[in-house]
Enzyme design. Structure first.
Site, PDB file in Angstrom:
ATOM      1  N   ASP A 159       5.615   0.930  -1.465  1.00 37.53           N
ATOM      2  CA  ASP A 159       5.700  -1.165  -1.966  1.00 37.53           C
ATOM      3  C   ASP A 159       6.892  -1.659  -0.818  1.00 37.53           C
ATOM      4  O   ASP A 159       6.365  -2.274   0.206  1.00 37.53           O
ATOM      5  CB  ASP A 159       6.594  -1.613  -3.231  1.00 37.53           C
ATOM      6  CG  ASP A 159       5.446  -1.274  -4.396  1.00 37.53           C
ATOM      7  OD1 ASP A 159       4.248  -1.267  -4.092  1.00 37.53           O
ATOM      8  OD2 ASP A 159       5.864  -0.822  -5.565  1.00 37.53           O
ATOM      9  N   HIS A 187       6.598  -2.694  -9.938  1.00 43.58           N
ATOM     10  CA  HIS A 187       5.757  -2.099  -9.853  1.00 43.58           C
ATOM     11  C   HIS A 187       4.568  -2.924 -10.187  1.00 43.58           C
ATOM     12  O   HIS A 187       3.643  -2.229 -11.149  1.00 43.58           O
ATOM     13  CB  HIS A 187       6.270  -0.863  -9.569  1.00 43.58           C
ATOM     14  CG  HIS A 187       4.892  -0.134  -9.227  1.00 43.58           C
ATOM     15  ND1 HIS A 187       4.245   0.256  -7.186  1.00 43.58           N
ATOM     16  CD2 HIS A 187       3.382   0.987  -9.410  1.00 43.58           C
ATOM     17  CE1 HIS A 187       3.375   1.065  -7.299  1.00 43.58           C
ATOM     18  NE2 HIS A 187       3.165   1.062  -8.527  1.00 43.58           N
TER      19      HIS A 187
END
Ligand SMILES: NC(=O)c1ccc[n+]([C@@H]2O[C@H](COP(=O)([O-])OP(=O)(O)OC[C@H]3O[C@@H](n4cnc5c(N)ncnc54)[C@H](O)[C@@H]3O)[C@@H](O)[C@H]2O)c1
Length: 329
Positions: A159, A187
């Site tokens: 990410d 996440h």
């Protein structure tokens, strides 16, 4: 010649591992002079496929690859492991609720946590990649009796890398100009890529990218939904970039962080920034000179950021509450 480091990878016949194992064996993760023992865990139906991967690893004739042990026995897989990369996870199937997924994977991570406690090296560190990775890491940590909680991590580096790449593209600079990007929280699609503390060429991102609407809108949603966009385009979930992010995470944890910068990984919260103690939450992290890590303290969190952080931390609490029966201590 250095003593080999033992790296265990689970889900070793899967698509992430197909990229990850070759990066580890080539020295990208632990350095060009560090010999590696690979211990590879799979479930019995995937052992044939794993045998093929082992053949390819041997055929690559990596100078650093000392030993390869493929197995479906968790204790054999984690024996003497210095690093455990828990990639294997049961994917969500049609009709499966998130709760079912947490339950099925929860049981896997109980067993793997216990086997790590029994069989891994004293200095073991565990990076969970398999989803839902924060909660899987929480379950493994609770079931790995005797292994300190600061050895458990869940991966949010993909990410971070995605956020850096979006910011670099928007600013028209190379990705290496973008620093200090923190991913906060889970996440999942609630994660918060924090542009307010990020820098481009040493300047605040908000001074370089004047399009605040984009930063608060499309930037965040593009990073949050990048996984889904890749599935749509490729017909399969991100694998090589996930493997690359796992390599980056271990390298960042194993080497001192450049002065003034940080990276993202989910760790067991100590209550920093008011985030409930004990949650496996992504923070800005630095690796210190002595090889330990710390949460970067004192970053300003504005009202916009705080709202976003609250949403993702609340999701982590809900996931934790859904698996309380799987948390042993
Ligand atoms: N954290 C992240 O940023 C990130 C990014 C991408 C993917 N992921 C997750 O990583 C995981 C793996 O992705 P993939 O594309 O390699 O999936 P994949 O389905 O190709 O491979 C998973 C492998 O795990 C194995 N496995 C299942 N249960 C196991 C167990 N109990 N022990 C050992 N092995 C087991 C399967 O047999 C399979 O070979 C998924 O959960 C995916 O959602 C995480």
């Amino acid at each position: 010649m250095k003593t080999p480091i033992t790296v265990t990878v689970t889900g070793a016949a899967g698509q992430i591992a197909y990229s990850l194992l070759f990066r580890i064996a080539s020295g990208s993760m632990l350095g060009p002079d560090q010999p590696i023992n690979l211990r590879l865990l799979e479930i019995p139906p995937a052992m044939n496929a794993l045998e093929g991967v082992v053949m390819e690893l041997r055929d690559a004739a990596f100078p650093l690859l000392n030993e390869i042990v493929p197995t479906s026995d968790p204790d054999e897989a984690f024996a003497g492991a210095n690093w455990c990369l828990l990639v294997g996870s049961v994917p969500r199937k049609a009709g499966m609720e998130r709760k079912d997924l947490l339950d099925i994977n929860g049981k896997v991570f109980i067993g793997q946590g216990q086997a790590i406690a029994r069989s891994a090296a004293k200095d073991v560190r565990v990076l969970v990649v398999g989803n839902p990775c924060n909660t899987n890491a929480l379950i493994a940590m609770h079931n790995a009796s005797g292994v300190p909680s600061d050895r458990f991590f869940a991966m949010t580096r993909l990410d971070e890398n995605r956020a850096k790449s979006q910011l670099a593209e928007k600013a028209g600079v190379h990705v290496t100009e973008v620093t200090n990007v923190a991913i906060w929280g889970n996440h999942s699609s609630t994660q918060y890529p924090d542009f307010t503390n990020a820098k481009i060429g040493g300047k605040p991102v908000t001074e370089v990218i004047k399009d605040t609407e984009w930063l608060k809108g499309d930037f965040i949603t593009t990073v949050q939904q990048r996984g889904a966009a890749i599935i749509k385009a490729r017909g399969a979930s991100s694998a090589a970039s996930a493997a690359s992010a796992a390599v980056d995470t271990v390298r960042s944890l194993a080497t001192q962080t450049p002065e003034g910068d940080w990276y993202s990984v989910a760790v067991c919260s100590d209550g920093s920034y008011g985030i409930e103690k004990g949650l496996i939450c992504s923070f800005p992290i630095r690796t210190t000179k002595d090889g330990g890590w710390e949460i970067v303290q004192g970053l300003p969190i504005d009202v916009f950021s705080q709202e976003k952080i609250d949403v993702t931390v609340n999701e982590l609490k809900e996931e934790r509450d859904a698996v309380t029966s799987l948390l042993q201590h």
